[in-house]
Scaffold this motif. Structure first.
Motif, short mmCIF file in Angstrom:
data_model
loop_
_atom_site.label_atom_id
_atom_site.label_comp_id
_atom_site.label_asym_id
_atom_site.label_seq_id
_atom_site.Cartn_x
_atom_site.Cartn_y
_atom_site.Cartn_z
N ARG A 54 -3.41 6.73 29.93
CA ARG A 54 -2.65 7.00 28.91
C ARG A 54 -2.33 6.02 28.53
NH1 ARG A 54 -1.90 12.51 26.41
NH2 ARG A 54 -3.07 13.39 28.22
N SER A 58 -1.30 3.78 25.07
CA SER A 58 -0.69 4.44 24.58
C SER A 58 0.61 2.91 23.84
CB SER A 58 0.27 5.34 25.41
OG SER A 58 1.58 5.13 24.57
N THR A 61 -2.00 1.64 20.92
CA THR A 61 -1.85 2.82 19.84
C THR A 61 -0.80 1.73 19.23
OG1 THR A 61 -2.55 4.32 20.92
CG2 THR A 61 -1.62 4.37 18.84
N ASN A 62 0.38 1.43 19.74
CA ASN A 62 2.06 0.81 19.21
C ASN A 62 1.06 -0.38 19.13
OD1 ASN A 62 3.09 2.80 20.20
ND2 ASN A 62 4.33 2.49 22.13
N ASP A 113 -5.89 15.20 22.33
CA ASP A 113 -4.21 14.35 22.83
C ASP A 113 -5.54 12.51 23.14
OD1 ASP A 113 -2.47 13.18 23.07
OD2 ASP A 113 -1.77 13.81 25.02
N PHE A 123 -8.36 8.06 22.38
CA PHE A 123 -7.22 8.60 22.20
C PHE A 123 -6.22 8.68 21.58
CE2 PHE A 123 -2.15 6.87 22.31
CZ PHE A 123 -1.98 7.87 23.55
N LYS A 125 -3.00 9.86 18.74
CA LYS A 125 -1.75 10.09 18.70
C LYS A 125 -1.52 10.00 16.90
CE LYS A 125 2.27 7.29 20.40
NZ LYS A 125 2.80 5.80 20.48
N GLU A 126 0.03 11.09 16.64
CA GLU A 126 0.28 11.13 15.53
C GLU A 126 1.31 10.34 15.20
OE1 GLU A 126 1.46 15.23 14.88
OE2 GLU A 126 2.27 15.11 13.14
N TYR A 136 -2.96 10.31 11.40
CA TYR A 136 -2.97 10.23 13.02
C TYR A 136 -3.79 8.51 12.51
CZ TYR A 136 -2.54 15.08 12.05
OH TYR A 136 -2.37 16.59 12.13
#
Lengths: 395, 112
Positions: A54, A58, A61-62, A113, A123, A125-126, A136
């Protein structure tokens, strides 16, 4: 003790069927429970793995969001969607419409999620600001290699161990359940063994003494009585032979010789001649000459005796018996009371008797079957109620 | 060569002045002269409302009753440029204008 040791041989087919059904059901239930536990365990392992991924996802994703932001600001100059070799990604608007995707699949569950599908982790993410209208963002990465294999290996290993333990427990459970049945069979066998032992001497004494009587010197009335005594004694002697065979058959070694079946059948008919006479049974013989079989003579005689004695025992007074011997079969046809169709399959079972109006233990055909099995003879029984029974032994 | 240049110039001029659509007639003329171009408004709406339906809904709401709190612009810009006048277009016309606006600037199919 002998009977106890060989209880598995003595178990009747219906009981064996029950045992198999029990074992199958037990194994099925055990597997069902194991499968349930395995699914739970797999779920836990998967969640743990996803949890470990995760943070990395994350961060990735950022990074991607930052690139989307830059693209949003410079959109009039640049229309190239940002790509990264570490992952595939997709963006969706607030009505879940796909804006752009480099994913390997079109079907993504945006309500989740993080999840695993076909060895890929997704994965979701909003976004806080909807760069390019994207509400999304979905990242797709390959699951850690060999993760699935590791889990499956573990599951298989533990599953096999637990299943093995369950099978052992099942075996003990089964022997516990079977004990009363085994005890009953053992008791019956022991009883027969003891009884037969005590029968042997008196029967032999009677038979040898009858043989010693000079029949010609007797008047007709006495001769009739002596004949009756002789028949009765032979019946007991036959029964004795059967019971001995039943109890000791596992210890008797076969001595195969070439047997002239024509001669053997005639000999056995001679032995039963008084019985035929007493029931006024009409005998029809069609015996071909020169038919030989390599078999233990005593056992073959026992086989014929049992079929013949059944044909006589269940026949009516003045009935008929036809015996024919051909190159590959012996056929014994009687005009007795017959056997119900539904019960024909059970006649070979030990202690099964369908007609209690005449004596017997219900072991005759069980012996026939065991001898036939030993020499790969095929026994076929055709019967019509109130019409008669035909037994055919072929090889 | 001269002929061709002349033809191209004529073509551009005619397309520039031949504003037939509601969007071209009613939206472009004012926005053209503004410091902030019309596409910037679009991306700002997109940033806040994401989907086609939401964006159009928000734009319709603002155009039909322009208020500082409905505006997509930050306070500094509102103070500088003020609030626009209420639209005179009918609902259908407004819808058509917004559809053209959306089609012109939407992200779908533009990304590569």
């Amino acid at each position: 003790m002998l009977a106890l040791k060989s209880w598995d041989i003595n178990l009747r087919s219906r009981e064996k069927k029950t045992l198999w059904s029990f074992l199958l059901l037990y194994a099925f239930l055990a597997l069902l429970i194991l499968a349930f536990v395995a699914i739970l365990y797999y779920g836990l392992e998967r969640d743990l793995m996803l949890q470990n991924q995760r943070e990395t996802l994350s961060n990735l994703t950022n990074e991607q969001i930052a690139r989307l932001k830059s693209l949003h600001v410079n959109f009039e100059k640049d229309h190239i969607y940002p790509r990264d070799e570490r992952f595939n990604s997709a963006i969706y608007d607030s009505s879940l419409k796909q804006i752009f995707s480099t994913l390997s699949t079109q079907k993504v569950n945006l309500y989740e999620d993080i999840y695993l599908k076909k060895d890929r982790i997704y994965f979701i993410k909003e976004l806080e600001s909807y760069y390019l209208g994207a509400r999304y963002i979905v990242l797709e990465v390959n699951a850690p290699p060999s993760w699935g294999k590791k889990v499956y290996r573990k599951l298989l290993l533990y599953g096999a161990i637990i299943f093995g333990i369950l099978v052992v427990i099942g075996y003990f459970l089964l022997s516990l359940l079977l004990r009363p049945m085994k005890d009953t069979i053992a008791l019956l066998d022991r009883f027969i063994k003891d009884t037969t032992h005590e029968l042997n001497t008196p029967v032999n004494t009677i038979l040898s003494n009858i043989e010693m009587i000079d029949l010609e010197s007797l008047d007709e009335k006495l001769l009739k009585k002596i004949k009756r005594i002789s028949i009765a004694s032979k019946t007991i002697s036959n029964l004795y032979d059967d019971l001995t065979y039943l109890v000791l058959s596992h210890q008797i070694l076969s001595q195969d010789v070439t047997v002239d079946l024509n001669e053997l059948i005639k000999e056995r008919l001679e032995y039963f001649s008084l019985l035929f006479e007493s029931k006024k049974i009409e005998l029809t013989l069609t015996l071909e000459e020169g038919i030989y079989l390599s078999i233990d003579r005593t056992k073959m005689a026992k086989l014929i005796d049992n079929i013949l004695s059944n044909a006589i025992k269940y026949n009516k007074i003045g009935g008929s018996i036809a015996i024919s011997l051909h190159e590959h079969c012996i056929e014994i046809k009687d005009s007795g009371r017959g056997i119900e169709k539904s019960k024909i399959n059970q006649v070979f079972e030990r202690y099964s008797r369908f007609d209690r109006s005449v004596g017997g233990f219900g072991i005759g055909l069980s012996i026939v079957e065991s001898i036939a099995k030993e020499y790969a003879l095929h026994v076929k029984i055709d019967s019509l109620l109130e019409k008669g029974t035909t037994v055919e032994i072929s090889w | 060569m001269v002929k061709r240049t002349l033809f191209l110039a004529l073509f551009f001029a005619s397309s520039l002045y031949a504003r037939t659509g509601i969007y071209e007639k009613n939206c472009i003329p004012c926005h053209e002269d503004m410091a902030v171009k019309i596409d910037k408004f679009f991306y700002r709406y997109l940033l806040k409302y994401s989907s086609e339906m939401e964006v159009k809904k928000a734009m319709t709401k603002y155009l039909k009753s322009p208020k500082a709190e409905n505006s997509i612009l930050v306070d500094g810009l509102i103070n500088r440029f003020g609030i626009k006048k209420k639209t005179t277009l009918s609902d259908e016309q407004l819808q058509e204008a917004l559809d053209t606006y959306w089609d012109q600037y939407k992200i779908f199919d533009k990304l590569k």
